[in-house]
Design a protein around this motif. Structure first.
Motif, PDB file in Angstrom:
ATOM      1  N   GLU A 141      38.926 -33.358 -31.485  1.00  0.00           N
ATOM      2  CA  GLU A 141      38.011 -32.992 -32.573  1.00  0.00           C
ATOM      3  C   GLU A 141      36.793 -33.915 -32.578  1.00  0.00           C
ATOM      4  OE1 GLU A 141      41.208 -31.324 -35.866  1.00  0.00           O
ATOM      5  OE2 GLU A 141      40.754 -33.479 -35.806  1.00  0.00           O
ATOM      6  N   ALA A 142      37.041 -35.205 -32.422  1.00  0.00           N
ATOM      7  CA  ALA A 142      35.941 -36.172 -32.411  1.00  0.00           C
ATOM      8  C   ALA A 142      35.025 -35.939 -31.204  1.00  0.00           C
ATOM      9  CB  ALA A 142      36.489 -37.599 -32.404  1.00  0.00           C
ATOM     10  N   VAL A 143      35.610 -35.647 -30.050  1.00  0.00           N
ATOM     11  CA  VAL A 143      34.799 -35.382 -28.848  1.00  0.00           C
ATOM     12  C   VAL A 143      33.986 -34.112 -29.026  1.00  0.00           C
ATOM     13  CG1 VAL A 143      34.882 -34.827 -26.385  1.00  0.00           C
ATOM     14  CG2 VAL A 143      36.270 -36.696 -27.279  1.00  0.00           C
ATOM     15  N   ALA A 144      34.584 -33.085 -29.609  1.00  0.00           N
ATOM     16  CA  ALA A 144      33.853 -31.836 -29.831  1.00  0.00           C
ATOM     17  C   ALA A 144      32.623 -32.076 -30.704  1.00  0.00           C
ATOM     18  CB  ALA A 144      34.773 -30.802 -30.475  1.00  0.00           C
ATOM     19  N   ALA A 145      32.815 -32.758 -31.823  1.00  0.00           N
ATOM     20  CA  ALA A 145      31.679 -33.080 -32.694  1.00  0.00           C
ATOM     21  C   ALA A 145      30.683 -33.959 -31.945  1.00  0.00           C
ATOM     22  CB  ALA A 145      32.167 -33.781 -33.957  1.00  0.00           C
ATOM     23  N   GLY A 146      31.192 -34.908 -31.164  1.00  0.00           N
ATOM     24  CA  GLY A 146      30.329 -35.787 -30.383  1.00  0.00           C
ATOM     25  C   GLY A 146      29.515 -35.045 -29.343  1.00  0.00           C
ATOM     26  N   MET A 147      30.089 -33.998 -28.757  1.00  0.00           N
ATOM     27  CA  MET A 147      29.351 -33.198 -27.780  1.00  0.00           C
ATOM     28  C   MET A 147      28.155 -32.507 -28.434  1.00  0.00           C
ATOM     29  SD  MET A 147      32.647 -31.642 -25.708  1.00  0.00           S
ATOM     30  CE  MET A 147      31.802 -30.160 -25.230  1.00  0.00           C
ATOM     31  N   VAL A 148      28.363 -31.988 -29.628  1.00  0.00           N
ATOM     32  CA  VAL A 148      27.259 -31.341 -30.342  1.00  0.00           C
ATOM     33  C   VAL A 148      26.196 -32.380 -30.696  1.00  0.00           C
ATOM     34  CG1 VAL A 148      26.585 -30.020 -32.377  1.00  0.00           C
ATOM     35  CG2 VAL A 148      28.736 -29.495 -31.200  1.00  0.00           C
ATOM     36  N   MET A 149      26.643 -33.556 -31.122  1.00  0.00           N
ATOM     37  CA  MET A 149      25.688 -34.613 -31.479  1.00  0.00           C
ATOM     38  C   MET A 149      24.924 -35.080 -30.232  1.00  0.00           C
ATOM     39  SD  MET A 149      28.193 -36.500 -34.164  1.00  0.00           S
ATOM     40  CE  MET A 149      27.108 -37.290 -35.330  1.00  0.00           C
ATOM     41  N   ALA A 150      25.601 -35.172 -29.096  1.00  0.00           N
ATOM     42  CA  ALA A 150      24.940 -35.560 -27.850  1.00  0.00           C
ATOM     43  C   ALA A 150      23.949 -34.482 -27.414  1.00  0.00           C
ATOM     44  CB  ALA A 150      25.972 -35.822 -26.756  1.00  0.00           C
ATOM     45  N   ALA A 151      24.290 -33.229 -27.633  1.00  0.00           N
ATOM     46  CA  ALA A 151      23.353 -32.151 -27.314  1.00  0.00           C
ATOM     47  C   ALA A 151      22.129 -32.223 -28.234  1.00  0.00           C
ATOM     48  CB  ALA A 151      24.042 -30.792 -27.434  1.00  0.00           C
ATOM     49  N   GLU A 152      22.363 -32.529 -29.503  1.00  0.00           N
ATOM     50  CA  GLU A 152      21.249 -32.708 -30.452  1.00  0.00           C
ATOM     51  C   GLU A 152      20.353 -33.857 -29.993  1.00  0.00           C
ATOM     52  OE1 GLU A 152      18.767 -31.926 -33.352  1.00  0.00           O
ATOM     53  OE2 GLU A 152      20.670 -30.887 -33.607  1.00  0.00           O
ATOM     54  N   LEU A 153      20.961 -34.942 -29.543  1.00  0.00           N
ATOM     55  CA  LEU A 153      20.191 -36.080 -29.041  1.00  0.00           C
ATOM     56  C   LEU A 153      19.427 -35.699 -27.774  1.00  0.00           C
ATOM     57  CD1 LEU A 153      19.341 -39.027 -29.229  1.00  0.00           C
ATOM     58  CD2 LEU A 153      21.522 -39.647 -28.141  1.00  0.00           C
TER      59      LEU A 153
ATOM     60  N   PRO B 191      32.075 -36.546 -39.448  1.00  0.00           N
ATOM     61  CA  PRO B 191      32.325 -36.620 -40.888  1.00  0.00           C
ATOM     62  C   PRO B 191      31.103 -37.131 -41.648  1.00  0.00           C
ATOM     63  CG  PRO B 191      33.405 -38.426 -39.736  1.00  0.00           C
ATOM     64  CD  PRO B 191      32.859 -37.519 -38.688  1.00  0.00           C
ATOM     65  N   ALA B 192      30.831 -36.488 -42.773  1.00  0.00           N
ATOM     66  CA  ALA B 192      29.690 -36.878 -43.605  1.00  0.00           C
ATOM     67  C   ALA B 192      29.873 -38.267 -44.206  1.00  0.00           C
ATOM     68  CB  ALA B 192      29.487 -35.842 -44.715  1.00  0.00           C
ATOM     69  N   GLU B 193      31.124 -38.757 -44.228  1.00  0.00           N
ATOM     70  CA  GLU B 193      31.386 -40.078 -44.807  1.00  0.00           C
ATOM     71  C   GLU B 193      30.759 -41.211 -43.993  1.00  0.00           C
ATOM     72  OE1 GLU B 193      35.310 -37.748 -45.408  1.00  0.00           O
ATOM     73  OE2 GLU B 193      33.600 -37.737 -44.057  1.00  0.00           O
TER      74      GLU B 193
ATOM     75  N   ALA C 265      23.192 -32.053 -41.036  1.00  0.00           N
ATOM     76  CA  ALA C 265      22.438 -31.102 -41.855  1.00  0.00           C
ATOM     77  C   ALA C 265      22.666 -29.672 -41.387  1.00  0.00           C
ATOM     78  CB  ALA C 265      20.948 -31.438 -41.820  1.00  0.00           C
ATOM     79  N   ALA C 266      22.792 -29.468 -40.078  1.00  0.00           N
ATOM     80  CA  ALA C 266      23.010 -28.125 -39.543  1.00  0.00           C
ATOM     81  C   ALA C 266      24.311 -27.540 -40.063  1.00  0.00           C
ATOM     82  CB  ALA C 266      23.013 -28.155 -38.009  1.00  0.00           C
TER      83      ALA C 266
END
Length: 157
Positions: free
Chosen positions: A57-69, A98-100, A152-153
């Motif tokens: 789960e963390a890697v999946a979110a991280g992949m999206v964040m890396a794509a955003e970067l 996580p938003a936290e 935000a997305a």
């Protein structure tokens, strides 16, 4: 939803990963590219407490964040970012961390990650779909913006 397509994708992914690992057993070159999304993922796991988020789960979110970067660094376009986000979402995995965790907390955690090279945070970024690069020269302002934009997305959905 196609079981045959999923089986093919998993089999092919395993073959590709095995060939990369065999060619770079000590992670000195190309193998590092397999860590796409892990820089953000390790921050999520540490910041939230191990076990709160599954590694995948963390890697999946991280992949999206890396794509955003990657988008913010001018390496890919908006269609590629959308495709990564949609593929991760279709797999029913998180598309944002996580938003936290504040952007500043991500930056703190990434700076002390075991894969940070001599105090420099390394990111696997996309140059195109299927083509990645390892970068340690990423402006922290862009990293912060990518974290905010990815969060935000999800909030806008």
């Amino acid at each position: 939803g196609d079981a045959e397509a999923l089986t093919h994708a998993v089999r092919r992914s395993c073959e590709l990963k095995a060939s990369v690992v065999a060619a770079d057993e000590r992670e000195s070159g190309r193998r590092a590219l397999l860590n796409f999304g892990h820089t953000f993922a390790h921050a999520i796991e540490t910041g939230m407490g191990y076990g709160t988020w599954l590694h995948g789960e963390a890697v999946a979110a991280g992949m999206v964040m890396a794509a955003e970067l990657s988008l913010r660094a001018g390496l890919i376009g908006e269609p590629d970012l959308r495709r990564v986000r949609e593929l991760v979402g279709r797999a029913e995995l998180p598309v944002a961390g996580p938003a936290e965790l504040s952007p500043e907390r991500y930056l703190e955690l990434m700076a002390v990650d075991k894969k940070a090279a001599r105090g420099s945070v390394r990111f696997v970024l996309l140059e195109a779909m299927g083509r990645a690069t390892l970068r340690a020269d990423v402006d922290q302002r862009l990293v912060r913006e990518a974290i905010v934009a990815a969060t935000a997305a999800v909030a806008a959905r």
